[in-house]
Design a protein around this motif. Structure first.
Motif, mmCIF file in Angstrom:
data_model
loop_
_atom_site.group_PDB
_atom_site.id
_atom_site.type_symbol
_atom_site.label_atom_id
_atom_site.label_comp_id
_atom_site.label_asym_id
_atom_site.label_seq_id
_atom_site.Cartn_x
_atom_site.Cartn_y
_atom_site.Cartn_z
ATOM 1 N N GLN A 127 18.853 -25.309 35.314
ATOM 2 C CA GLN A 127 18.160 -24.051 35.052
ATOM 3 C C GLN A 127 16.692 -24.262 34.704
ATOM 4 O O GLN A 127 15.877 -23.354 34.829
ATOM 5 C CB GLN A 127 18.862 -23.310 33.904
ATOM 6 C CG GLN A 127 20.311 -22.965 34.197
ATOM 7 C CD GLN A 127 20.430 -21.939 35.314
ATOM 8 O OE1 GLN A 127 20.192 -20.767 35.112
ATOM 9 N NE2 GLN A 127 20.790 -22.391 36.499
ATOM 10 N N ASN A 145 21.155 -21.740 28.041
ATOM 11 C CA ASN A 145 22.135 -21.380 29.069
ATOM 12 C C ASN A 145 23.307 -22.350 29.030
ATOM 13 O O ASN A 145 23.125 -23.536 28.734
ATOM 14 C CB ASN A 145 21.509 -21.427 30.458
ATOM 15 C CG ASN A 145 20.376 -20.435 30.661
ATOM 16 O OD1 ASN A 145 19.491 -20.688 31.465
ATOM 17 N ND2 ASN A 145 20.382 -19.333 29.929
ATOM 18 N N TRP A 159 26.740 -19.015 34.791
ATOM 19 C CA TRP A 159 25.723 -19.254 33.776
ATOM 20 C C TRP A 159 25.650 -18.088 32.794
ATOM 21 O O TRP A 159 25.540 -16.919 33.189
ATOM 22 C CB TRP A 159 24.348 -19.456 34.418
ATOM 23 C CG TRP A 159 24.173 -20.804 35.028
ATOM 24 C CD1 TRP A 159 24.123 -21.106 36.359
ATOM 25 C CD2 TRP A 159 24.037 -22.058 34.336
ATOM 26 N NE1 TRP A 159 23.964 -22.453 36.538
ATOM 27 C CE2 TRP A 159 23.907 -23.059 35.319
ATOM 28 C CE3 TRP A 159 24.007 -22.420 32.993
ATOM 29 C CZ2 TRP A 159 23.742 -24.412 34.997
ATOM 30 C CZ3 TRP A 159 23.859 -23.762 32.661
ATOM 31 C CH2 TRP A 159 23.721 -24.748 33.657
ATOM 32 N N ASN A 165 18.182 -25.375 29.584
ATOM 33 C CA ASN A 165 17.162 -24.344 29.402
ATOM 34 C C ASN A 165 17.091 -23.834 27.961
ATOM 35 O O ASN A 165 17.075 -22.627 27.724
ATOM 36 C CB ASN A 165 17.402 -23.186 30.374
ATOM 37 C CG ASN A 165 16.188 -22.287 30.527
ATOM 38 O OD1 ASN A 165 15.052 -22.717 30.304
ATOM 39 N ND2 ASN A 165 16.419 -21.044 30.890
ATOM 40 N N LYS A 202 20.546 -19.551 39.137
ATOM 41 C CA LYS A 202 19.858 -20.381 40.128
ATOM 42 C C LYS A 202 20.869 -21.160 40.940
ATOM 43 O O LYS A 202 21.914 -21.526 40.437
ATOM 44 C CB LYS A 202 18.887 -21.332 39.432
ATOM 45 C CG LYS A 202 17.725 -20.618 38.744
ATOM 46 C CD LYS A 202 16.804 -21.630 38.103
ATOM 47 C CE LYS A 202 15.643 -20.954 37.395
ATOM 48 N NZ LYS A 202 14.735 -21.914 36.748
#
Length: 243
Positions: free
Chosen positions: A38, A97, A188, A223, A243
């Protein structure tokens, strides 16, 4: 970060008997065919099995490998990363995340066989049950019974396993090439938790087996960021565009 170390989820040293197998944690550039980091170049993985993907050195099948470090909460569960952190002076919250994978879906929904992921913050913020800041809208910790378990194949196994409805809204792409193809994942998610600027606190990311030493679960964590926006309680919600 003032200090970082791998420990057991109860805070015991990783080398205490039975020791944590070093394959239960790792830094991965990707996970399977469709799950990317991420932010940055690698993401943290911790697992009740091996924190690896098929083809990696040291990988073991997620359905049957025994790490010999299974335990029951709160003492002796397998693996955790513990961080001692000092918040920036202007910070009001932090966020990260995570993506939880379990091989126990669908056959062991609502049974004694259950793997958990928790993020334990100390001192604990308001409404964090036993310090856990990652949970669903019903305050359930992250496990095979969690309300966010949305990466799955609804045609796999029993219909409405454990009497629960799993819409599997995110389908199966995030399972491909992970070893969890017949299991499930949350996709996520983002946890946001309040913090006082300039304060020191401990954050422990932990995963463990419950009821059996096999049928593994893994979690990806990435992240971590600070925010000048604050709230009163920790919140976990889906990441809008993975992503």
């Amino acid at each position: 970060v003032l200090e970082a170390k791998y420990v057991k989820a109860d805070g015991a040293p990783a080398e205490s008997a039975p020791p944590v197998d070093p394959r239960q944690h790792g830094l991965l550039p990707k996970f399977g065919a469709n799950v990317n980091v991420q932010e940055g170049g690698r993401m943290l993985a911790i697992s009740s099995g091996t924190a690896r993907q098929p083809g990696d050195a040291g990988y073991e099948e997620v359905g049957g490998w025994d790490a010999i470090s299974m335990g029951t909460a709160p003492a002796g569960f397998p693996v955790a990363l513990e961080l001692k952190i000092k918040a920036p002076l202007n910070a009001k919250s932090f966020k990260f995340n995570f993506n939880f994978y379990t091989y126990e879906w669908p056959g062991y929904v609502c049974t004694k066989f259950n793997d958990f992921f928790v993020a334990l913050q100390s001192p604990a913020p308001p409404s964090a049950l036993q310090g856990n800041i990652s949970f669903d809208t019903k305050s359930n910790p992250v496990s095979v019974n969690n309300g966010f378990l949305d990466v799955c194949d609804p045609t796999t196994g029993a219909t409405n396993p454990g009497g629960k409805n799993f819409p599997c809204a995110l389908g199966t792409p995030q399972l491909q090439g992970t070893g969890f193809e017949t299991g499930a994942a949350t996709g996520w998610l983002e946890t946001v938790s309040p913090v006082s600027g300039g304060s020191e606190f401990t954050l422990r990311f932990a995963v463990w087996d419950m009821g059996d030493p096999v049928l593994d679960s893994s979690v990806l964590i990435d992240n971590f960021t600070w925010s000048t926006e604050g709230g009163d309680i920790p919140v976990t919600k889906p990441v809008p565009v993975p992503k």
